[in-house]
Scaffold this motif. Structure first.
Motif, PDB file in Angstrom:
ATOM      1  N   GLN A 529     -95.257 -85.095-116.439  1.00  0.00           N
ATOM      2  CA  GLN A 529     -96.221 -84.436-115.572  1.00  0.00           C
ATOM      3  C   GLN A 529     -97.238 -85.447-115.054  1.00  0.00           C
ATOM      4  O   GLN A 529     -97.658 -86.360-115.763  1.00  0.00           O
ATOM      5  CB  GLN A 529     -96.922 -83.301-116.313  1.00  0.00           C
ATOM      6  N   ALA A 530     -97.613 -85.269-113.790  1.00  0.00           N
ATOM      7  CA  ALA A 530     -98.452 -86.253-113.098  1.00  0.00           C
ATOM      8  C   ALA A 530     -99.728 -86.545-113.880  1.00  0.00           C
ATOM      9  O   ALA A 530    -100.426 -85.630-114.318  1.00  0.00           O
ATOM     10  CB  ALA A 530     -98.796 -85.737-111.706  1.00  0.00           C
ATOM     11  N   GLN A 531    -100.006 -87.840-114.047  1.00  0.00           N
ATOM     12  CA  GLN A 531    -101.249 -88.285-114.671  1.00  0.00           C
ATOM     13  C   GLN A 531    -102.152 -88.842-113.577  1.00  0.00           C
ATOM     14  O   GLN A 531    -101.686 -89.466-112.626  1.00  0.00           O
ATOM     15  CB  GLN A 531    -100.952 -89.361-115.719  1.00  0.00           C
ATOM     16  N   TYR A 532    -103.446 -88.628-113.735  1.00  0.00           N
ATOM     17  CA  TYR A 532    -104.373 -88.994-112.664  1.00  0.00           C
ATOM     18  C   TYR A 532    -105.303 -90.117-113.090  1.00  0.00           C
ATOM     19  O   TYR A 532    -105.745 -90.212-114.239  1.00  0.00           O
ATOM     20  CB  TYR A 532    -105.199 -87.770-112.244  1.00  0.00           C
ATOM     21  N   ALA A 533    -105.546 -90.981-112.117  1.00  0.00           N
ATOM     22  CA  ALA A 533    -106.506 -92.066-112.289  1.00  0.00           C
ATOM     23  C   ALA A 533    -107.232 -92.234-110.965  1.00  0.00           C
ATOM     24  O   ALA A 533    -107.028 -91.444-110.029  1.00  0.00           O
ATOM     25  CB  ALA A 533    -105.797 -93.353-112.710  1.00  0.00           C
ATOM     26  N   GLN A 534    -108.089 -93.252-110.891  1.00  0.00           N
ATOM     27  CA  GLN A 534    -108.805 -93.498-109.643  1.00  0.00           C
ATOM     28  C   GLN A 534    -108.739 -94.981-109.317  1.00  0.00           C
ATOM     29  O   GLN A 534    -108.584 -95.825-110.205  1.00  0.00           O
ATOM     30  CB  GLN A 534    -110.268 -93.045-109.740  1.00  0.00           C
ATOM     31  N   SER A 535    -108.822 -95.270-108.021  1.00  0.00           N
ATOM     32  CA  SER A 535    -108.813 -96.662-107.596  1.00  0.00           C
ATOM     33  C   SER A 535    -109.778 -96.813-106.423  1.00  0.00           C
ATOM     34  O   SER A 535    -110.016 -95.854-105.676  1.00  0.00           O
ATOM     35  CB  SER A 535    -107.402 -97.081-107.184  1.00  0.00           C
ATOM     36  N   TRP A 536    -110.319 -98.020-106.283  1.00  0.00           N
ATOM     37  CA  TRP A 536    -111.225 -98.322-105.166  1.00  0.00           C
ATOM     38  C   TRP A 536    -110.498 -99.246-104.207  1.00  0.00           C
ATOM     39  O   TRP A 536    -110.106-100.353-104.563  1.00  0.00           O
ATOM     40  CB  TRP A 536    -112.523 -98.951-105.680  1.00  0.00           C
ATOM     41  N   ILE A 537    -110.289 -98.760-102.993  1.00  0.00           N
ATOM     42  CA  ILE A 537    -109.473 -99.466-102.005  1.00  0.00           C
ATOM     43  C   ILE A 537    -110.373-100.071-100.929  1.00  0.00           C
ATOM     44  O   ILE A 537    -111.325 -99.434-100.454  1.00  0.00           O
ATOM     45  CB  ILE A 537    -108.460 -98.498-101.343  1.00  0.00           C
ATOM     46  N   GLU A 538    -110.060-101.325-100.574  1.00  0.00           N
ATOM     47  CA  GLU A 538    -110.821-101.997 -99.522  1.00  0.00           C
ATOM     48  C   GLU A 538    -110.795-101.178 -98.220  1.00  0.00           C
ATOM     49  O   GLU A 538    -109.801-100.540 -97.890  1.00  0.00           O
ATOM     50  CB  GLU A 538    -110.240-103.386 -99.256  1.00  0.00           C
ATOM     51  N   LYS A 539    -111.881-101.232 -97.494  1.00  0.00           N
ATOM     52  CA  LYS A 539    -112.039-100.431 -96.270  1.00  0.00           C
ATOM     53  C   LYS A 539    -110.886-100.661 -95.291  1.00  0.00           C
ATOM     54  O   LYS A 539    -110.360 -99.716 -94.694  1.00  0.00           O
ATOM     55  CB  LYS A 539    -113.378-100.765 -95.606  1.00  0.00           C
ATOM     56  N   ASP A 540    -110.481-101.918 -95.120  1.00  0.00           N
ATOM     57  CA  ASP A 540    -109.423-102.241 -94.153  1.00  0.00           C
ATOM     58  C   ASP A 540    -108.054-101.715 -94.575  1.00  0.00           C
ATOM     59  O   ASP A 540    -107.147-101.588 -93.739  1.00  0.00           O
ATOM     60  CB  ASP A 540    -109.342-103.755 -93.948  1.00  0.00           C
ATOM     61  N   ALA A 541    -107.881-101.423 -95.865  1.00  0.00           N
ATOM     62  CA  ALA A 541    -106.590-100.946 -96.365  1.00  0.00           C
ATOM     63  C   ALA A 541    -106.507 -99.421 -96.402  1.00  0.00           C
ATOM     64  O   ALA A 541    -105.448 -98.862 -96.675  1.00  0.00           O
ATOM     65  CB  ALA A 541    -106.329-101.509 -97.758  1.00  0.00           C
ATOM     66  N   VAL A 542    -107.628 -98.760 -96.118  1.00  0.00           N
ATOM     67  CA  VAL A 542    -107.667 -97.297 -96.170  1.00  0.00           C
ATOM     68  C   VAL A 542    -106.877 -96.712 -94.999  1.00  0.00           C
ATOM     69  O   VAL A 542    -106.797 -97.303 -93.916  1.00  0.00           O
ATOM     70  CB  VAL A 542    -109.130 -96.808 -96.139  1.00  0.00           C
ATOM     71  N   SER A 543    -106.287 -95.552 -95.204  1.00  0.00           N
ATOM     72  CA  SER A 543    -105.512 -94.859 -94.178  1.00  0.00           C
ATOM     73  C   SER A 543    -106.341 -94.642 -92.907  1.00  0.00           C
ATOM     74  O   SER A 543    -107.540 -94.376 -92.967  1.00  0.00           O
ATOM     75  CB  SER A 543    -105.040 -93.502 -94.720  1.00  0.00           C
ATOM     76  N   ASP A 544    -105.694 -94.768 -91.751  1.00  0.00           N
ATOM     77  CA  ASP A 544    -106.373 -94.561 -90.463  1.00  0.00           C
ATOM     78  C   ASP A 544    -106.961 -93.161 -90.362  1.00  0.00           C
ATOM     79  O   ASP A 544    -108.022 -92.958 -89.770  1.00  0.00           O
ATOM     80  CB  ASP A 544    -105.395 -94.782 -89.306  1.00  0.00           C
ATOM     81  N   VAL A 545    -106.274 -92.183 -90.939  1.00  0.00           N
ATOM     82  CA  VAL A 545    -106.747 -90.800 -90.872  1.00  0.00           C
ATOM     83  C   VAL A 545    -108.085 -90.656 -91.581  1.00  0.00           C
ATOM     84  O   VAL A 545    -108.998 -89.983 -91.084  1.00  0.00           O
ATOM     85  CB  VAL A 545    -105.704 -89.847 -91.501  1.00  0.00           C
ATOM     86  N   LEU A 546    -108.224 -91.290 -92.732  1.00  0.00           N
ATOM     87  CA  LEU A 546    -109.481 -91.208 -93.483  1.00  0.00           C
ATOM     88  C   LEU A 546    -110.639 -91.847 -92.723  1.00  0.00           C
ATOM     89  O   LEU A 546    -111.764 -91.347 -92.732  1.00  0.00           O
ATOM     90  CB  LEU A 546    -109.330 -91.882 -94.846  1.00  0.00           C
ATOM     91  N   ARG A 547    -110.333 -92.963 -92.046  1.00  0.00           N
ATOM     92  CA  ARG A 547    -111.406 -93.663 -91.322  1.00  0.00           C
ATOM     93  C   ARG A 547    -111.932 -92.843 -90.158  1.00  0.00           C
ATOM     94  O   ARG A 547    -113.025 -93.086 -89.672  1.00  0.00           O
ATOM     95  CB  ARG A 547    -110.892 -95.016 -90.822  1.00  0.00           C
ATOM     96  N   GLN A 548    -111.148 -91.867 -89.700  1.00  0.00           N
ATOM     97  CA  GLN A 548    -111.581 -91.035 -88.583  1.00  0.00           C
ATOM     98  C   GLN A 548    -112.432 -89.849 -89.025  1.00  0.00           C
ATOM     99  O   GLN A 548    -113.058 -89.192 -88.201  1.00  0.00           O
ATOM    100  CB  GLN A 548    -110.352 -90.510 -87.820  1.00  0.00           C
ATOM    101  N   TYR A 549    -112.455 -89.577 -90.339  1.00  0.00           N
ATOM    102  CA  TYR A 549    -113.235 -88.447 -90.825  1.00  0.00           C
ATOM    103  C   TYR A 549    -114.732 -88.743 -90.773  1.00  0.00           C
ATOM    104  O   TYR A 549    -115.174 -89.884 -90.990  1.00  0.00           O
ATOM    105  CB  TYR A 549    -112.851 -88.106 -92.271  1.00  0.00           C
ATOM    106  N   GLU A 550    -115.501 -87.696 -90.496  1.00  0.00           N
ATOM    107  CA  GLU A 550    -116.955 -87.845 -90.541  1.00  0.00           C
ATOM    108  C   GLU A 550    -117.373 -88.048 -92.000  1.00  0.00           C
ATOM    109  O   GLU A 550    -116.848 -87.423 -92.903  1.00  0.00           O
ATOM    110  CB  GLU A 550    -117.633 -86.590 -89.974  1.00  0.00           C
ATOM    111  N   GLY A 551    -118.353 -88.884 -92.200  1.00  0.00           N
ATOM    112  CA  GLY A 551    -118.836 -89.139 -93.550  1.00  0.00           C
ATOM    113  C   GLY A 551    -118.040 -90.169 -94.310  1.00  0.00           C
ATOM    114  O   GLY A 551    -118.275 -90.386 -95.501  1.00  0.00           O
ATOM    115  N   PHE A 552    -117.061 -90.815 -93.607  1.00  0.00           N
ATOM    116  CA  PHE A 552    -116.244 -91.827 -94.284  1.00  0.00           C
ATOM    117  C   PHE A 552    -117.120 -92.967 -94.795  1.00  0.00           C
ATOM    118  O   PHE A 552    -117.019 -93.375 -95.952  1.00  0.00           O
ATOM    119  CB  PHE A 552    -115.174 -92.355 -93.331  1.00  0.00           C
TER     120      PHE A 552
END
Length: 859
Positions: A529-552
């Protein structure tokens, strides 16, 4: 009939070969138009009939309406028929041997319901009174309860209530049996009434009964007169007219009469062309317009070439008419009259040929489709007045357009120029000038071939135009079909498996091997069963869709964006199979902290009303992804370890459904999960694909050691799989049809062109050109044709692809990509087809006597 028309008919008879070639060209074009119209109409008719066979013929459902509301629905101007339905509830099935289905589910229909819904009687008769029922065959077969026609059964009817405090309200038939960790039933039946029923018949399992549901369906009769003014029923409406306005109309009717809930039968409505989404409507209309324009252009080119490529041969006849007093109007009308005569012969034959071709095609496809899928309906050649009228009108328009330019040219030519044919042969130095490089590299034969093309520019342009249109037809249609399938896949619910089953870790290896040994299983995956963790991704590597969201930007911490990481640990066998599919090294995945990253995700953006495919993250093989515990909101959270990206893929293991932007799905081995310090749950999930999911489930349930939860999602996926498969058959069939038409177009154009050059070839032979030199000249001409056609055809095809992609982007969102393999195939095919056409056509003129060919006036 005037004298000019009589002479035109005589000329057509005298030049039988040219007339026959023209007629064949028009027949092929009309057959293509008819076939395309028939494919579209027949496909929609098949899916409409299959949707009705699966879910019944209805359009709108108004839930829980009283008598006043029911009368308002009946009086509505667009109501054709009303089905009344009521769900009485659940009752315990005493003596059931199937522990997963301990209930009966009692449903009522009025007389119209038995007609509109797929209730298939096996024995006995249908209910006629509220105290009569028909039962599903599955009750005796699967539950092994010995019910017979004539038996009277007493049922305590009520609602299923879960003991889990997190689940509110009664459970419906689509909610599987609630069990606790020990596998014991964790729900109760709250009895609300007791009724006696007489069994009057048996029916096949209703399609509305979910396979994973906890109940068997029994159906009784609903008597409208027995319900009081306030006792609600469901009103299911069959409409007189199905248009896009029905969505607003139904909502307005519900609002006006205070009806709380309205459902639309979208599974059936979209086969009528009724789509609620404005973006989807725009997509459908845009795609229809683009494809129709491409087909019409292809038809015009095919018919135009049949008329235009022999203008030089006809011009002498028209010149002679002019020399004896024929006016411009008479010459023009002569060409139009020729088009009319050819159309009168070709259009009926073309329509019959198109329908006959589709009948044979459907006859062959029916066994394939019905054998591969759970489809009860058969493909039928569906002919509607609209589709046939469209085919005839488009054919008439294309013939008119195709004859207009030759007719206009014929009306302007003078008698002397027509007889001498001085307008067709250009002998100026500039007109036939070729590069010296051509002669040096390829020899005099190539230079003569190129000069021939320049001399007979109109024939040359007509042939190149035919090739360009063929290239555009093939590439545009193949791109369209590939993207249509991709769009369809995007709109699916994401479930890529048939059966889900819980497996207790460590103890059930023998059980798993027994399950997987069944012949019907084609693919499986075992996942912790899926286990969850967190990661911090560099701004340039973030998905284009996320960068278009307000509050990004507000969520960035030191230039990094927080991602939720979903870790899926596969057992060794599943990981080995998946690594091969994803292009990863299995040994590398087992050796260290390596992982497969799913870097492309698909999801539905409800706010934008689109289905989106996008990059989940921009990373490369070999880069590191640091993991942190998923329990705090800042970067100082507990560091776990880092994973090395071993492979990037868009392939999903069975059972993995991406959660959308801001989430990263990573597949690892169970060894890596241990190295990360994460304890896997005791239970693992087994996901299975099977050629016969129902049989597989039955085999699993019959294994004595199976005490685990089994969820069969086959039924919910069945319609989606049917759609994808049928769409594949039709789209590839469409490509084959367009390819055949394109090849016929090229063969027709080149063979006619070569035939019209008999005297030219005879002249070259008379001045000493050898057979070897003649072949070289033909080969070089083929190369020149191919290069020129690709120079124009490929850019124009890309423009068509961009238009198709733009039309799809009204409802979907994914990046544009060129179909490189299709481009490669079409490039090779152009040279092969042109070369073969030239050689085949020239082989026939080689046998011509030089003297006879030089004297020949007509073909």
């Amino acid at each position: 009939m005037n004298i000019v028309n009589k002479l035109t008919i005589r000329h057509l008879r005298k030049n039988k070969r040219r007339t026959l070639v023209t007629i064949i060209g028009v027949i092929i074009s009309v057959a293509m138009l008819t076939a395309v119209a028939t494919i579209g109409v027949s496909f929609m008719d098949l899916m409409k009939r299959q949707a009705i066979a699966d879910g019944g013929e209805w359009h709108v459902l108004y839930n829980d309406v009283n008598q006043d509301q029911l009368q308002a629905i009946k009086k509505d101007e667009n109501t054709k028929k009303i089905v009344l339905s009521k769900e009485l509830g659940f009752a315990l099935l005493k003596g059931s041997k199937n522990e997963d289905k301990p209930y009966l589910f009692i449903k009522q229909y009025n007389q119209a319901g038995f007609q509109q819904f797929p209730i298939k009687l096996s024995s006995g008769r249908l209910p006629k009174t509220p105290n009569e029922i028909v039962i599903s065959n599955e009750i005796n077969d699967s539950a092994q309860v010995d019910y017979k026609i004539g038996d009277v059964i007493k049922l305590d009817i009520g609602n299923r209530i879960s003991n889990d405090p997190d689940i509110d309200g009664p459970l419906d038939q689509y909610y599987s049996l609630e069990t606790d960790e020990k596998g014991e039933i964790n729900e109760e039946l709250k009895v609300t009434s007791t009724k006696e029923f007489t069994i009057v018949g048996t029916i096949k399992r209703p399609t509305s009964e979910p396979i994973w549901g906890p109940s068997y369906t029994v159906i009784s009769y609903l008597d409208e007169g027995l319900y009081g003014k306030e006792e609600p029923v469901d009103a299911i409406v069959v409409l007189k007219r199905v248009t896009n306005s029905i969505f607003d109309h139904a909502e307005n009717l519900a609002k006006k009469n205070h009806i709380d809930h309205v459902e639309m039968n979208h599974d059936l409505l979209h086969y009528y062309g009724a789509v609620k989404s404005e973006g989807m409507r725009t997509t459908l209309y845009s795609l229809t317009a683009i494809i129709m324009v491409i087909i019409i252009v292809g038809s015009v080119s095919l018919i135009y070439n049949a008329f235009a490529i022999s203008v030089s041969e006809r011009s002498r006849h028209l010149g002679m008419l002019s020399s004896v007093g024929a006016t411009k109007k008479q010459k023009r009308n002569s060409v139009f009259f020729e088009g009319i005569m050819i159309g009168l012969i070709s259009i009926p034959i073309g329509i019959i040929s198109g329908l006959a071709g589709m009948w044979v095609t459907f006859l062959l496809l029916n066994s394939i489709i019905q054998g591969a899928l759970e489809i009860t309906e058969r493909l039928k050649v569906t002919v509607t007045p609209g589709s046939m009228l469209l085919a005839v009108l488009v054919s008439i328009i294309t013939i008119f357009i195709s004859t207009y330019i030759p007719a206009r040219r014929a009306s302007r030519i003078s008698a002397i120029d027509a007889i001498r044919q001085s307008t067709d042969v250009k002998l100026t130095r500039k007109a036939v000038k070729t590069s010296k490089i051509v002669r040096k590299l390829f020899g005099i034969e190539a230079e003569i071939g190129l000069k021939n093309l320049k001399r007979n520019r109109r024939r040359y342009q007509a042939t190149v135009f035919s090739l360009v249109i063929s290239i555009m037809l093939f590439l545009s249609v193949s791109f369209f079909t590939a993207n249509l399938k991709k769009s369809l896949a995007l709109s699916q619910d994401g479930q890529n498996y048939d059966i889900e089953m819980g497996i207790e870790q460590g103890r059930d290896d023998q059980l798993v091997n027994s399950i997987l040994s069944t012949d019907e299983i084609t693919k499986y995956t075992m996942i912790s069963q899926a286990q969850y963790a967190q990661s911090w991704i560099e701004k340039d590597a973030v998905s284009d869709v996320l960068r278009q969201y307000e509050g990004f930007n507000s969520e960035l911490v030191k230039g990094k964006y927080p991602y939720q990481v979903c870790l899926y640990a596969l057992d060794d066998k599943s990981l080995k199979a998946y690594a091969k599919e994803a292009g990863a090294d299995y040994n590398e995945l087992q050796a260290g902290l390596n992982a497969i990253v799913i870097d492309k995700i698909r999801y539905e953006d409800e706010e934008a009303g689109k289905y989106v495919e996008t990059k989940a993250i921009r990373t490369k093989v070999g880069e590191k992804i640091k993991l942190y515990s998923d329990n705090t909101e800042d970067e100082k959270q507990k560091y776990m370890n880092e994973l090395t990206v071993s492979a990037l893929t868009d392939q999903l293991p069975l059972g993995v459904i991406p959660e959308g932007p801001g989430s990263l799905d990573i597949v690892i081995s169970e060894t890596v999960l241990d190295q990360l310090g994460i304890s896997a749950d005791e239970n693992r999930q087994l996901y299975i694909n099977s050629t016969d999911p129902l049989k597989t489930q039955q085999q699993i349930e019959e294994m004595e050691e199976v005490k685990h939860f089994i969820h069969n999602v086959y039924q919910s996926r069945q319609q989606d799989k049917q759609m994808v498969m049928i769409m594949s058959v039709f789209t590839y069939g469409f490509i084959v049809l367009i390819t055949a038409i394109s090849i016929a177009n090229i063969l027709n154009t080149i063979s006619t062109s070569i035939s019209l050059r008999k005297r030219e070839f005879a002249m070259l032979k008379s001045v000493g050109m050898t057979p070897k030199g003649f072949n070289k000249m033909i080969n070089y001409e083929s190369i020149f044709y191919g290069i020129k056609a690709l120079m124009y055809g490929l850019p124009l095809s890309v423009i068509c692809m961009l238009l198709i992609h733009k039309a799809l982007m009204n409802s979907f969102s994914y990046s544009f990509s060129l179909p490189w393999m299709s481009i490669f195939y079409v490039t090779i095919a152009v040279f092969i087809i042109v070369g073969m056409s030239m050689l085949y056509s020239s082989a026939k003129v080689k046998k011509e006597n030089i003297i006879d060919a030089l004297k020949q006036e007509n073909i």
